[in-house]
Scaffold this active site. Structure first.
Site, PDB file in Angstrom:
ATOM      1  N   GLY A 168       0.842  -1.208   0.000  1.00 33.48           N
ATOM      2  CA  GLY A 168       0.000   0.000   0.000  1.00 33.48           C
ATOM      3  C   GLY A 168       0.865   1.241   0.000  1.00 33.48           C
TER       4      GLY A 168
ATOM      5  N   GLY B  21       1.343   4.802   3.769  1.00 33.09           N
ATOM      6  CA  GLY B  21       2.377   4.013   3.085  1.00 33.09           C
ATOM      7  C   GLY B  21       3.409   4.897   2.408  1.00 33.09           C
TER       8      GLY B  21
ATOM      9  N   GLY C   9      -3.354  11.037  10.081  1.00 30.46           N
ATOM     10  CA  GLY C   9      -2.509  11.765   9.127  1.00 30.46           C
ATOM     11  C   GLY C   9      -1.319  10.906   8.730  1.00 30.46           C
TER      12      GLY C   9
ATOM     13  N   GLY D 194      -0.583   4.720   0.092  1.00 35.68           N
ATOM     14  CA  GLY D 194      -1.515   5.836   0.211  1.00 35.68           C
ATOM     15  C   GLY D 194      -0.981   6.870   1.188  1.00 35.68           C
ATOM     16  N   ASN D 195      -1.889   7.445   1.987  1.00 32.24           N
ATOM     17  CA  ASN D 195      -1.494   8.503   2.932  1.00 32.24           C
ATOM     18  C   ASN D 195      -0.341   8.066   3.827  1.00 32.24           C
ATOM     19  OD1 ASN D 195      -3.545  10.501   2.342  1.00 32.24           O
ATOM     20  ND2 ASN D 195      -5.000   9.012   3.176  1.00 32.24           N
TER      21      ASN D 195
ATOM     22  N   GLU E 195       1.166  -0.483  16.602  1.00 35.17           N
ATOM     23  CA  GLU E 195       1.009   0.788  17.339  1.00 35.17           C
ATOM     24  C   GLU E 195       0.218   1.826  16.542  1.00 35.17           C
ATOM     25  OE1 GLU E 195       0.505   2.964  19.887  1.00 35.17           O
ATOM     26  OE2 GLU E 195       2.205   1.906  20.786  1.00 35.17           O
TER      27      GLU E 195
ATOM     28  N   LYS F 151     -10.796   0.309  17.553  1.00 34.27           N
ATOM     29  CA  LYS F 151      -9.692   0.718  18.427  1.00 34.27           C
ATOM     30  C   LYS F 151     -10.025   0.411  19.887  1.00 34.27           C
ATOM     31  CE  LYS F 151      -8.224   4.364  15.247  1.00 34.27           C
ATOM     32  NZ  LYS F 151      -8.550   5.718  14.784  1.00 34.27           N
TER      33      LYS F 151
ATOM     34  N   ASP G  20     -14.643   2.822  13.351  1.00 36.92           N
ATOM     35  CA  ASP G  20     -13.188   2.911  13.512  1.00 36.92           C
ATOM     36  C   ASP G  20     -12.831   3.020  15.002  1.00 36.92           C
ATOM     37  OD1 ASP G  20     -10.408   3.583  12.253  1.00 36.92           O
ATOM     38  OD2 ASP G  20     -10.768   5.201  13.680  1.00 36.92           O
TER      39      ASP G  20
HETATM   40  N1  LIG Z   1      -4.650   7.806   7.422  1.00 37.55           N
HETATM   41  C1  LIG Z   1      -4.495   7.732   8.729  1.00 37.55           C
HETATM   42  O1  LIG Z   1      -4.467   8.744   9.435  1.00 37.55           O
HETATM   43  C2  LIG Z   1      -4.354   6.401   9.390  1.00 37.55           C
HETATM   44  C3  LIG Z   1      -3.986   6.359  10.738  1.00 37.55           C
HETATM   45  C4  LIG Z   1      -3.851   5.132  11.393  1.00 37.55           C
HETATM   46  C5  LIG Z   1      -4.079   3.974  10.692  1.00 37.55           C
HETATM   47  N2  LIG Z   1      -4.448   4.038   9.376  1.00 37.55           N
HETATM   48  C6  LIG Z   1      -4.659   2.759   8.683  1.00 37.55           C
HETATM   49  O2  LIG Z   1      -3.598   2.580   7.779  1.00 37.55           O
HETATM   50  C7  LIG Z   1      -4.052   1.905   6.612  1.00 37.55           C
HETATM   51  C8  LIG Z   1      -3.789   2.778   5.391  1.00 37.55           C
HETATM   52  O3  LIG Z   1      -4.430   4.021   5.552  1.00 37.55           O
HETATM   53  P1  LIG Z   1      -4.243   5.186   4.469  1.00 37.55           P
HETATM   54  O4  LIG Z   1      -4.882   6.385   5.042  1.00 37.55           O
HETATM   55  O5  LIG Z   1      -2.826   5.247   4.042  1.00 37.55           O
HETATM   56  O6  LIG Z   1      -5.164   4.616   3.296  1.00 37.55           O
HETATM   57  P2  LIG Z   1      -5.147   5.012   1.770  1.00 37.55           P
HETATM   58  O7  LIG Z   1      -6.460   4.628   1.214  1.00 37.55           O
HETATM   59  O8  LIG Z   1      -4.627   6.399   1.582  1.00 37.55           O
HETATM   60  O9  LIG Z   1      -4.013   4.030   1.195  1.00 37.55           O
HETATM   61  C9  LIG Z   1      -4.198   2.658   0.967  1.00 37.55           C
HETATM   62  C10 LIG Z   1      -3.444   2.324  -0.299  1.00 37.55           C
HETATM   63  O10 LIG Z   1      -3.416   0.918  -0.459  1.00 37.55           O
HETATM   64  C11 LIG Z   1      -3.721   0.621  -1.798  1.00 37.55           C
HETATM   65  N3  LIG Z   1      -4.349  -0.694  -1.893  1.00 37.55           N
HETATM   66  C12 LIG Z   1      -5.561  -1.045  -1.422  1.00 37.55           C
HETATM   67  N4  LIG Z   1      -5.811  -2.332  -1.733  1.00 37.55           N
HETATM   68  C13 LIG Z   1      -4.732  -2.781  -2.392  1.00 37.55           C
HETATM   69  C14 LIG Z   1      -4.382  -4.026  -2.984  1.00 37.55           C
HETATM   70  N5  LIG Z   1      -5.218  -5.056  -2.965  1.00 37.55           N
HETATM   71  N6  LIG Z   1      -3.180  -4.145  -3.568  1.00 37.55           N
HETATM   72  C15 LIG Z   1      -2.327  -3.112  -3.604  1.00 37.55           C
HETATM   73  N7  LIG Z   1      -2.599  -1.891  -3.071  1.00 37.55           N
HETATM   74  C16 LIG Z   1      -3.791  -1.742  -2.480  1.00 37.55           C
HETATM   75  C17 LIG Z   1      -4.675   1.730  -2.240  1.00 37.55           C
HETATM   76  O11 LIG Z   1      -4.691   1.866  -3.640  1.00 37.55           O
HETATM   77  C18 LIG Z   1      -4.121   2.932  -1.528  1.00 37.55           C
HETATM   78  O12 LIG Z   1      -3.151   3.592  -2.285  1.00 37.55           O
HETATM   79  C19 LIG Z   1      -5.545   1.616   6.870  1.00 37.55           C
HETATM   80  O13 LIG Z   1      -5.662   0.342   7.444  1.00 37.55           O
HETATM   81  C20 LIG Z   1      -5.941   2.684   7.873  1.00 37.55           C
HETATM   82  O14 LIG Z   1      -7.020   2.283   8.679  1.00 37.55           O
HETATM   83  C21 LIG Z   1      -4.574   5.214   8.717  1.00 37.55           C
HETATM   84  N1  LIG Z   2      -9.549   7.497  10.166  1.00 36.24           N
HETATM   85  C1  LIG Z   2      -8.795   7.422  11.371  1.00 36.24           C
HETATM   86  C2  LIG Z   2      -7.331   7.340  11.090  1.00 36.24           C
HETATM   87  C3  LIG Z   2      -6.490   7.079  12.312  1.00 36.24           C
HETATM   88  O1  LIG Z   2      -6.682   5.788  12.794  1.00 36.24           O
HETATM   89  C4  LIG Z   2      -9.092   8.642  12.226  1.00 36.24           C
HETATM   90  O2  LIG Z   2      -9.714   9.584  11.727  1.00 36.24           O
HETATM   91  O3  LIG Z   2      -8.736   8.641  13.407  1.00 36.24           O
HETATM   92 NA    NA Z   3      -0.586   4.715  18.444  1.00 38.41          NA
END
Ligand SMILES: NC(=O)c1ccc[n+]([C@@H]2O[C@H](COP(=O)([O-])OP(=O)(O)OC[C@H]3O[C@@H](n4cnc5c(N)ncnc54)[C@H](O)[C@@H]3O)[C@@H](O)[C@H]2O)c1
Ligand SMILES: N[C@@H](CCO)C(=O)O
Ligand code: NA
Length: 432
Positions: free
Chosen positions: A9, A14, A304, A11-12, A126, A202, A198
Site C-alpha cells: 500500500g 504508506g 494523518g 496511500g497517505n 502501534e 480501536k 473505527d
Molecule cells: N490515514 C491515517 O491517518 C491512518 C492512521 C492510522 C491507521 N491508518 C490505517 O492505515 C491503513 C492505510 O491508511 P491510508 O490512510 O494510508 O489509506 P489510503 O487509502 O490512503 O491508502 C491505501 C493504499 O493501499 C492501496 N491498496 C488497497 N488495496 C490494495 C491491494 N489489494 N493491492 C495493492 N494496493 C492496495 C490503495 O490503492 C491505496 O493507495 C488503513 O488500514 C488505515 O485504517 C490510517
Molecule cells: N480514520 C482514522 C485514522 C487514524 O486511525 C481517524 O480519523 O482517526
Molecule cells: Na498509536
C-alpha cells in the site's frame, strides 16, 4: 546485516513510510545495527500518478511475490482482504508484520496472533490505535505489572476534527468531513469514522491489551456522530460543555455484582474544564487509570500520513533490532477469557432535551418518572419563548450517574407522556 522490507500500500501512510525508509536509511541502520532495504511497494496500479519522488522501479502489483522474499512486511493497504491473507501468509512463514489496520485486527486478532505464534514472528500495530501516540506499547509493556481499570479516550481524528469545527466555527458536518478526507485523516470509506466503527475497532484493541483478553468487536456498543446536530453542539456550548466521541473500556460490575468488561463508543458531553475537552482538531488523547499508577494521559496526533508513519517506523525498528540481535522477543501470555457486559449494565449520566406543554404540573410529572426509576436529576433548565415552538417549553435535564438500563427506561416512559411533545436528543455525559 540487511533486512528486506516489503511495503503493501502506498496511500497517505504508506507513502510516508516509504519516504522515511529511503531518506533515513543510514540513520536507521545506525540505530538498529542492521540495514533496512525497501525491496518493493505493492500497489494496485504501478502507473498511477503519485506525490513525492519514490523510485518507480519499487512499485509492483505482485504483493504475494513481494512478501515471500521479505523479513519484515508493512501492511498499509487497509481493508479485510487481501490484507488479512497477506499478513497471515507472511507471519506463517516467519516474517514479522507491522500494520495500522485496526478494522482487520479487531475482527481477526486471535487468528493473526496464532499465525504469528506458528511462524515465530512478531505482529505489531502501534499505528492502529491513536495514530502517532505511543499507547499500545505503554499498555503492553510499561503497565504490564499494574492493573488497568479503565481506558477512556478520543481515538478517532476525523470525528474530533468535525465536532471541533462545528463547536469552534459553527461549520457544517459535510464540509468538514470533506476537509478531513483531503487532509488524509478519514478512512477510505469515511462511514467507518462517522458511524463510530473505527473508534469501536480501536476500543476493542485497547480493551484486549489493557485487560489481557480478546475482546470481541461484536460486544462493543457503538454509536457514531451522525445524529449529532448543530443544535446539540450549540446547546452543549450554552451549558459550558463540548461534544466528543469517546471510546470507553472499563472493568465494572453488573447489577448482580458480577465482574465484567464494558466497552462502548458514543458521543459524550464533557465539561469544558475536562482535559479531553481541550483536545482539538484531529488530535487524540487517551486516559488510562491503573490501580498503582493512578491516572495517565497520552496525547498527540491521532491521524494523518506522517504522524501515523512515525508509529509504524517505531514498530519496524523494534522488530529489526530484535532480528539483528538474533530474535527471541519476549512472548506475551495467552489472553484470558472475560465476560463482556452489555451497555445496559454501564453507569453513566444522561443529558436529555425535550419539548413539553407549557402548563402546570408538567415538571412534577416528569420528576416523578425519574424518581420511580431511581434516577437523580442534577440540573433541570426550562426555556419558554423564542427557543421553543408553539407555546411549548424546552427542558434540558442532566442526571446524576445511574445504570444505563434505568436511564433508558426513564426516557422511554417520558416519551410516552401526553404532555411531552418530543424528546429531541439524549447524549451521555462523562466527568463531574
Ligand atoms: N490515514 C491515517 O491517518 C491512518 C492512521 C492510522 C491507521 N491508518 C490505517 O492505515 C491503513 C492505510 O491508511 P491510508 O490512510 O494510508 O489509506 P489510503 O487509502 O490512503 O491508502 C491505501 C493504499 O493501499 C492501496 N491498496 C488497497 N488495496 C490494495 C491491494 N489489494 N493491492 C495493492 N494496493 C492496495 C490503495 O490503492 C491505496 O493507495 C488503513 O488500514 C488505515 O485504517 C490510517
Ligand atoms: N480514520 C482514522 C485514522 C487514524 O486511525 C481517524 O480519523 O482517526
Ligand atoms: Na498509536
Amino acid at each position: 546485516m540487511t533486512l528486506k522490507v516489503a511495503l503493501l500500500g502506498c496511500g497517505n501512510v504508506g507513502s510516508q513510510v516509504a519516504r522515511i525508509l529511503l531518506d533515513e536509511q543510514a540513520e536507521l541502520a545506525a540505530r538498529i545495527g542492521a540495514t533496512l532495504e525497501l525491496t518493493g511497494i505493492a500497489v494496485r496500479n504501478v502507473d498511477a500518478p503519485r506525490e513525492g519522488d519514490l523510485p518507480r522501479e519499487l512499485f509492483t502489483t505482485d504483493a504475494e511475490g513481494l512478501i515471500d522474499g521479505a523479513d519484515v512486511v508493512i501492511e498499509l493497504m487497509g481493508g479485510l482482504e487481501p490484507a488479512g491473507t497477506l499478513i497471515k501468509r507472511s507471519l506463517n512463514r516467519g516474517a514479522s508484520v507491522v500494520t495500522g489496520n485496526k478494522a482487520l485486527l479487531a475482527a481477526q486478532l486471535p487468528d493473526l496472533t496464532a499465525a504469528a505464534h506458528t511462524g515465530g514472528a512478531q505482529l505489531l500495530y502501534e499505528a492502529a490505535v491513536a495514530g502517532a501516540i505511543p499507547i499500545l506499547r505503554p499498555i503492553r509493556e510499561s503497565l504490564a505489572g499494574d492493573h488497568i481499570t479503565k481506558v477512556l479516550g478520543i481515538v478517532n481524528g476525523t470525528t474530533n476534527f468535525i465536532l471541533d469545527a462545528m463547536d469552534t466555527h459553527g461549520s457544517q458536518f459535510e464540509d468538514v468531513l470533506a476537509e478531513a478526507q483531503r487532509l488524509g485523516y478519514a478512512e477510505a470509506d469515511p462511514t467507518a469514522d462517522v458511524a463510530g466503527h473505527d473508534a469501536a475497532a480501536k476500543a476493542a484493541l485497547l480493551a484486549s491489551l489493557a485487560f489481557h483478553t480478546t475482546f470481541d468487536l461484536e460486544n462493543v456498543y457503538c454509536e457514531g456522530i451522525t445524529e449529532i446536530s448543530a443544535d446539540d453542539v450549540a446547546a452543549a456550548a450554552d451549558a459550558g460543555m463540548v461534544v466528543k466521541l469517546l471510546a470507553i473500556a472499563e472493568k465494572t460490575t453488573d447489577s448482580s455484582g458480577a465482574e465484567g468488561i464494558n466497552v462502548r463508543v458514543h458521543p459524550t458531553l464533557l465539561s469544558r474544564q475536562h482535559p479531553l475537552a481541550a483536545v482539538r482538531g484531529a488530535f487524540n488523547a487517551v486516559f488510562v487509570e491503573a490501580e498503582n499508577a493512578g491516572e495517565l494521559m497520552f496525547y498527540g496526533q491521532g491521524a494523518g500520513g506522517a504522524p501515523t508513519a512515525s508509529a509504524v517506523m517505531g514498530d519496524v525498528v523494534s522488530i529489526a533490532r530484535d532480528v539483528a540481535a538474533g530474535g527471541g522477543a519476549a512472548k506475551e501470555a495467552q489472553p484470558r477469557p472475560t465476560r463482556a457486559l452489555d451497555i445496559a449494565e454501564s453507569t453513566t449520566r444522561y443529558s436529555i432535551s425535550l419539548e413539553v406543554a407549557d402548563q402546570t404540573g408538567v415538571l412534577a410529572e416528569i420528576a416523578g418518572i425519574f424518581s420511580r426509576h431511581g434516577v437523580s436529576i442534577e440540573t433541570m433548565r426550562q426555556t419558554v419563548g423564542s427557543e421553543a415552538h408553539d407555546g411549548a417549553a424546552r427542558l434540558r435535564i442532566i442526571t446524576h450517574a445511574g445504570r444505563e438500563s434505568a436511564l433508558t427506561a426513564t426516557v422511554t416512559e417520558i416519551e410516552q407522556l401526553p404532555v411531552v411533545k418530543t424528546v429531541s436528543s439524549v447524549v451521555r455525559v462523562e466527568g463531574k
